[in-house]
Design a protein around this motif. Structure first.
Motif, PDB file in Angstrom:
ATOM      1  N   VAL A 124      15.792  40.792  37.587  1.00 36.12           N
ATOM      2  CA  VAL A 124      14.765  40.136  38.413  1.00 36.12           C
ATOM      3  C   VAL A 124      13.825  41.195  39.005  1.00 36.12           C
ATOM      4  CG1 VAL A 124      14.384  38.756  40.486  1.00 36.12           C
ATOM      5  CG2 VAL A 124      16.227  38.157  38.934  1.00 36.12           C
ATOM      6  N   GLY A 125      14.413  42.312  39.463  1.00 36.88           N
ATOM      7  CA  GLY A 125      13.604  43.389  40.066  1.00 36.88           C
ATOM      8  C   GLY A 125      12.586  43.935  39.086  1.00 36.88           C
ATOM      9  N   VAL A 126      13.054  44.221  37.867  1.00 34.92           N
ATOM     10  CA  VAL A 126      12.142  44.777  36.855  1.00 34.92           C
ATOM     11  C   VAL A 126      11.041  43.762  36.525  1.00 34.92           C
ATOM     12  CG1 VAL A 126      12.004  45.498  34.415  1.00 34.92           C
ATOM     13  CG2 VAL A 126      13.817  46.396  35.893  1.00 34.92           C
ATOM     14  N   GLY A 127      11.438  42.497  36.437  1.00 36.26           N
ATOM     15  CA  GLY A 127      10.467  41.433  36.183  1.00 36.26           C
ATOM     16  C   GLY A 127       9.385  41.403  37.259  1.00 36.26           C
ATOM     17  N   ILE A 128       9.822  41.491  38.506  1.00 36.33           N
ATOM     18  CA  ILE A 128       8.862  41.444  39.626  1.00 36.33           C
ATOM     19  C   ILE A 128       7.936  42.663  39.578  1.00 36.33           C
ATOM     20  CG2 ILE A 128       8.661  41.585  42.161  1.00 36.33           C
ATOM     21  CD1 ILE A 128       9.432  38.827  41.253  1.00 36.33           C
TER      22      ILE A 128
END
Lengths: 184, 102
Positions: A124-128
């Motif tokens: 999720v972090g990388v996506g954001i």
């Protein structure tokens, strides 16, 4: 590092130390004695000795006890921990296969819990990060938001997984209790 | 136990009243030894059987405070600490101490 030294050596820190040790020596002492194992009589002894110390000398006496707590209390605690680990190891060799299976199961669940949380959070972090970078174009802001949202996602996933595991465990325990309560 | 200045000072303080009860803070003041040194020493003496400890009777406490821990010398402790003091009196390292015992 230099900033840290400046902060430690500043007059504000001195004032705070005087305030804490001067106005709440009993509280500070009660925190210090936590360094001793729960069963150690020194815990109770140091707290009761505080009342024998003249009020004006109490802050200094309490700071002295920091040394006692560090060198005596922590040493006791470390040796108590080592003894307890040795006891657990001895006990582990004597447990039956069921206990070993249970421990292995708990180990697997714990690993899955950590790994799933970290993977979900990182994903999720990388996506954001990618999304914010693409939209705003500022990498530092993207990293900050990505890290914050990733950590949040990790916590949420882990809480959900933990709740699931607890629900399964509760169901199994109540099923076992029902089996045991049945009349023969 | 290693013979140090602190041990000799604590031994002198304990042997000033060989049959009485000794309290941590007073003992530290009397011996002139920091509590960081004295408490571990008391623990070692307890382990060696030179001291016994106990807790003040709560019924006798008039003020609002918890019961204090006291230490008493055992026969073995009196013997051992007496021997340490005797040896220390003839030791040049401890000449600076003010001897209260003849």
């Amino acid at each position: 590092m230099a900033e840290l030294f400046e902060a430690v050596a500043s007059w504000q820190t001195l004032l705070l130390v005087l305030l804490v040790f001067g106005f709440a020596p009993g509280f500070v002492l009660r925190l210090l004695v936590l360094a001793y194992p729960r069963s150690d009589p020194r815990r109770r002894e140091l707290i009761s000795e505080l009342y024998a110390v003249p009020r004006i000398q109490r802050p200094l006496w309490v700071t002295e006890q920091l040394e006692v707590a560090l060198f005596e209390g922590l040493a006791h605690r470390v040796s108590a921990t080592i003894r307890s680990i040795a006891r657990q190891r001895r006990a582990r060799t004597q447990t039956d296969k069921r206990g070993v299976r249970l421990k292995a199961g708990v180990g697997v669940v714990a690993r899955v819990w950590v790994v799933a949380g970290v993977v979900a959070g990182a994903g999720v972090g990388v996506g954001i990060v990618g999304w914010v970078w693409a939209v705003v174009g500022d990498m530092s802001e993207a990293m900050t938001r990505g890290t914050a949202v990733g950590l949040g996602a990790m916590v949420v996933v882990q809480v959900v997984l933990l709740a699931g595991v607890l629900r399964i465990a509760r169901r199994r325990l109540s099923a076992r209790a029902r089996r045991h309560s049945r009349p023969c | 136990m290693r013979k140090t200045h602190a041990l000799v000072q604590v031994a002198m303080a304990l042997l000033e009243d060989p049959t009485g009860k000794h309290w941590g803070y007073e003992l530290s003041k009397q011996a002139g030894v920091r509590s960081g040194v004295m408490y571990p020493m008391l623990t070692r003496m307890l382990d060696e059987g030179w001291l016994t400890d106990g807790w003040e009777d709560e019924a006798t406490i008039r003020e609002k405070r918890p019961a204090r821990r006291y230490y008493e010398l055992t026969d073995e402790g009196r013997l051992q600490l007496g021997a340490i003091l005797q040896e220390a009196q003839s030791d040049a390292r401890f000449r600076s101490l003010t001897w209260r015992f003849a």
